[in-house]
Design a protein around this motif. Sequence first.
Motif, PDB file in Angstrom:
ATOM      1  N   PRO A  44      36.191  36.673  40.416  1.00  0.00           N
ATOM      2  CA  PRO A  44      37.271  36.401  41.370  1.00  0.00           C
ATOM      3  C   PRO A  44      36.801  36.598  42.812  1.00  0.00           C
ATOM      4  CG  PRO A  44      38.028  37.848  39.606  1.00  0.00           C
ATOM      5  CD  PRO A  44      36.542  37.744  39.464  1.00  0.00           C
ATOM      6  N   ALA A  45      37.394  35.846  43.716  1.00  0.00           N
ATOM      7  CA  ALA A  45      37.002  35.915  45.128  1.00  0.00           C
ATOM      8  C   ALA A  45      37.115  37.332  45.686  1.00  0.00           C
ATOM      9  CB  ALA A  45      37.856  34.944  45.944  1.00  0.00           C
TER      10      ALA A  45
ATOM     11  N   ASP B 191      35.821  40.995  52.397  1.00  0.00           N
ATOM     12  CA  ASP B 191      37.118  41.204  53.035  1.00  0.00           C
ATOM     13  C   ASP B 191      37.927  42.242  52.259  1.00  0.00           C
ATOM     14  OD1 ASP B 191      39.525  41.113  54.315  1.00  0.00           O
ATOM     15  OD2 ASP B 191      39.880  38.962  54.012  1.00  0.00           O
ATOM     16  N   LYS B 192      38.102  43.424  52.828  1.00  0.00           N
ATOM     17  CA  LYS B 192      38.815  44.506  52.146  1.00  0.00           C
ATOM     18  C   LYS B 192      40.296  44.196  51.970  1.00  0.00           C
ATOM     19  CE  LYS B 192      35.712  48.205  53.670  1.00  0.00           C
ATOM     20  NZ  LYS B 192      35.609  49.496  54.394  1.00  0.00           N
ATOM     21  N   GLN B 193      40.824  43.279  52.785  1.00  0.00           N
ATOM     22  CA  GLN B 193      42.241  42.951  52.686  1.00  0.00           C
ATOM     23  C   GLN B 193      42.587  42.345  51.331  1.00  0.00           C
ATOM     24  OE1 GLN B 193      44.720  43.634  54.894  1.00  0.00           O
ATOM     25  NE2 GLN B 193      43.134  44.804  55.975  1.00  0.00           N
ATOM     26  N   LEU B 194      41.621  41.628  50.746  1.00  0.00           N
ATOM     27  CA  LEU B 194      41.885  41.003  49.452  1.00  0.00           C
ATOM     28  C   LEU B 194      42.161  42.047  48.379  1.00  0.00           C
ATOM     29  CD1 LEU B 194      39.184  38.167  49.451  1.00  0.00           C
ATOM     30  CD2 LEU B 194      41.649  37.907  49.715  1.00  0.00           C
TER      31      LEU B 194
ATOM     32  N   ASP C 221      51.067  44.167  36.840  1.00  0.00           N
ATOM     33  CA  ASP C 221      50.692  44.155  38.248  1.00  0.00           C
ATOM     34  C   ASP C 221      49.300  43.563  38.376  1.00  0.00           C
ATOM     35  OD1 ASP C 221      49.616  46.288  36.903  1.00  0.00           O
ATOM     36  OD2 ASP C 221      49.665  47.657  38.590  1.00  0.00           O
ATOM     37  N   CYS C 222      48.981  43.108  39.577  1.00  0.00           N
ATOM     38  CA  CYS C 222      47.709  42.422  39.806  1.00  0.00           C
ATOM     39  C   CYS C 222      47.174  42.811  41.177  1.00  0.00           C
ATOM     40  CB  CYS C 222      47.916  40.909  39.714  1.00  0.00           C
ATOM     41  SG  CYS C 222      46.396  39.950  39.754  1.00  0.00           S
ATOM     42  N   VAL C 223      45.894  43.014  41.265  1.00  0.00           N
ATOM     43  CA  VAL C 223      45.239  43.349  42.526  1.00  0.00           C
ATOM     44  C   VAL C 223      44.387  42.164  42.966  1.00  0.00           C
ATOM     45  CG1 VAL C 223      43.469  44.805  43.590  1.00  0.00           C
ATOM     46  CG2 VAL C 223      45.243  45.841  42.169  1.00  0.00           C
ATOM     47  N   GLY C 224      44.520  41.791  44.221  1.00  0.00           N
ATOM     48  CA  GLY C 224      43.675  40.741  44.775  1.00  0.00           C
ATOM     49  C   GLY C 224      43.809  39.399  44.097  1.00  0.00           C
TER      50      GLY C 224
END
Length: 724
Positions: free
Chosen positions: A532-533, A539-542, A653-656
Amino acid sequence: MTPSSAAANDFSIPSLVLNGVPMLKVSPKKQKRYFFRLDADEGQIIWQSKKLRIIPIETIKEIRTGADARYYREQFQLASDYEDRWLTLVYVLDGSYKTLHLIAATRDVFQMWDTTIRALYDIRKQLMSGLGHGAMRQAVWEKQFWKGADEEKDQRLDFDDVERMCRRLNINPSRDDLMRRFKSADSQNRGYLDFATSARMNPPHTGPSLDSSNITSNLPAGTAASFTSFLLSPDNSVSRDEKHDMTRPLPEYYISSSHNTYLVGYIRALLHSCRSVELFIVDIYDGETEPVIYHGKTLTTRIALRDICQAILRYAFVTSPYPIIISAEVHCGIAQQAMIASIMSEVFGEALVKAPVDGRPRIENLPSPEELKGMVLLKVNVYLSPPTDVRDAKEIRFPIGLELAETRDPETTKVRMSVELVALLVYTVGVKCRGLNKKEVYAPEHVFSLSESTANKILKQGMMDLIKHNRTHLVRTYPKGTRFGSTNYEPHRYWSAGCQLVAINWQTFDLGYMINHAMFQRNDRLGYVLKPASLRNADKQLLSQRTQHFFDFTIISAQQLPRPKDSLGREIIDKSVLDPYVEVSLHIPDWTHSPFLPSTPPASAAHRSYSPPNITGSSTSATSARSVTVKTFVVKNNGFNPVWEQSLSLPFDCVGGMLDLVFVKFAVKQEDKELEEPLAVYCSSLASFNLGYRHLPLHDAQLSQYLFSTLFINASIRDVPAHT
């Protein structure tokens, strides 16, 4: 062979194969001649020993002949004269891999059997690759079940035969209803049905059909039939067609990897697109003339390294053109280390990645799978120690591209490895993990292996550090040695930290194996899946994005569920029928924060309930991530076309945005047999799962697709607003 069978299979089967021929069956204990025959309509190899034995064609995993089966012949200490008449079948029975070794009396008999079995095997493989080939599937279905009911073998079905066929199909109609249908099909009042007339006898349904459901009720008749056909076609496949970019550096991919490859076999692993193998977990010891493969803690036989390399070369790129990584532990002296390099160079030739030790340029970034197409990479752990015997040892310091960033005196640090072997360590140099912090610097080609326990500690202490490291470096994980029965961890736990080479025990068919199999069904089963990207970009925001969702789905119906089988692989056909239900579970990585588990489901509790996550063990011993589960009600007395039409929901739930690492599993089970193996399963990553109305091709517990069993569902993903 009957004409209708020939039409279905589109090739002619020799009568000698159909009627049977004696062949020598070879096993470790004895060699005995049995009469073997092939039932093409039922798709079975049959012989009589103390009991009637069968091997369904669809359970065959590999067919080995000639040189490919030489290992077995040599293991039994049989002469090479048998090689051109030797046939080995690797198949699954009662959840385990088995082998059948046969020696034909003549070369002609061998060729008849080899050609016929491969042709039938290829047909089964096509039918087990999805939901296509409708005409072929229908022809195989009709003959298989029709002939199976014809106990008298007279090409006729009387009423008792038809009743038996219904039981095999999990149909339990009333006797009066079945008799009415039988008489309707028997228009000439002969008291029996031949194949043509039996085809006119529609199986009695015990629930609403697809055409009578809400899906097609508002469509015109012709349109409804076409729509029904579309729903069952490959054009409406549940699996998303994905083509990944293969030009990114190696660390940006998950790579299909096996642990203890010797237990499942290199050929089998490579034919399933495994791209990283171990040479029998790989212990290479000094042999009498050449290095041999041997695992001292098991009962495995010593095998020449050369033979293993030849097998790897032959099958490495049959199913995928992308690079193979051989992970090896070397326990040899310097002289035989050089011999290892010589053997690999001789066998693999130009496909083996190598580079001169002196003057090797520093590597800035690892190459891509596309750049390494058709190549073989060797990974060996580097051993650093003072020399113990300088008389025959060509001991070297690491060249500039392979420097180890350790606080040691570079003049005294030696690598006790032959120059020839080090020349093969280019992009995959095994080193010890000394921690993940700013003080420790690893070259791009440095690869370290983490045991399951060590990896769990790192996930707890510094998961972000591991994610950062894995953007530019390869990391391998493997199950801890204390696992009883070679069970597996759940790989998405380590994929979520960006680990690429998450090794699995391929000989154990458990949840970890199923998730790994589902992951690498993606990208045309090439053995490489783009990460995954969020795990590839800096980019820490992802990675700070956390979203909450519901997986909403309706279990509509199932079609022709399989009957349980006995330990010999035969269907258990008795008067009992199935009482099936469906269990659906989501398997979610431990995102290192509290899971999304709403206390009040969004709809009525009766229809949208779920079980809490399965979280067990400490941070260093946990073997699973998280899971939430829900079950349908039980449909009584119907395994042919059970209908639920039940709507359910599971939170996650999902991260990024990493739906790639959330897996859904559908398991069809029997009432009061919850602890037994499921009747059928389907597992997929949500990233490759097409939503909407879909037929899921069902598989057995070893993930071989059933020829005729499907589950009809409707699925969607609902986002939870951020303020909720």
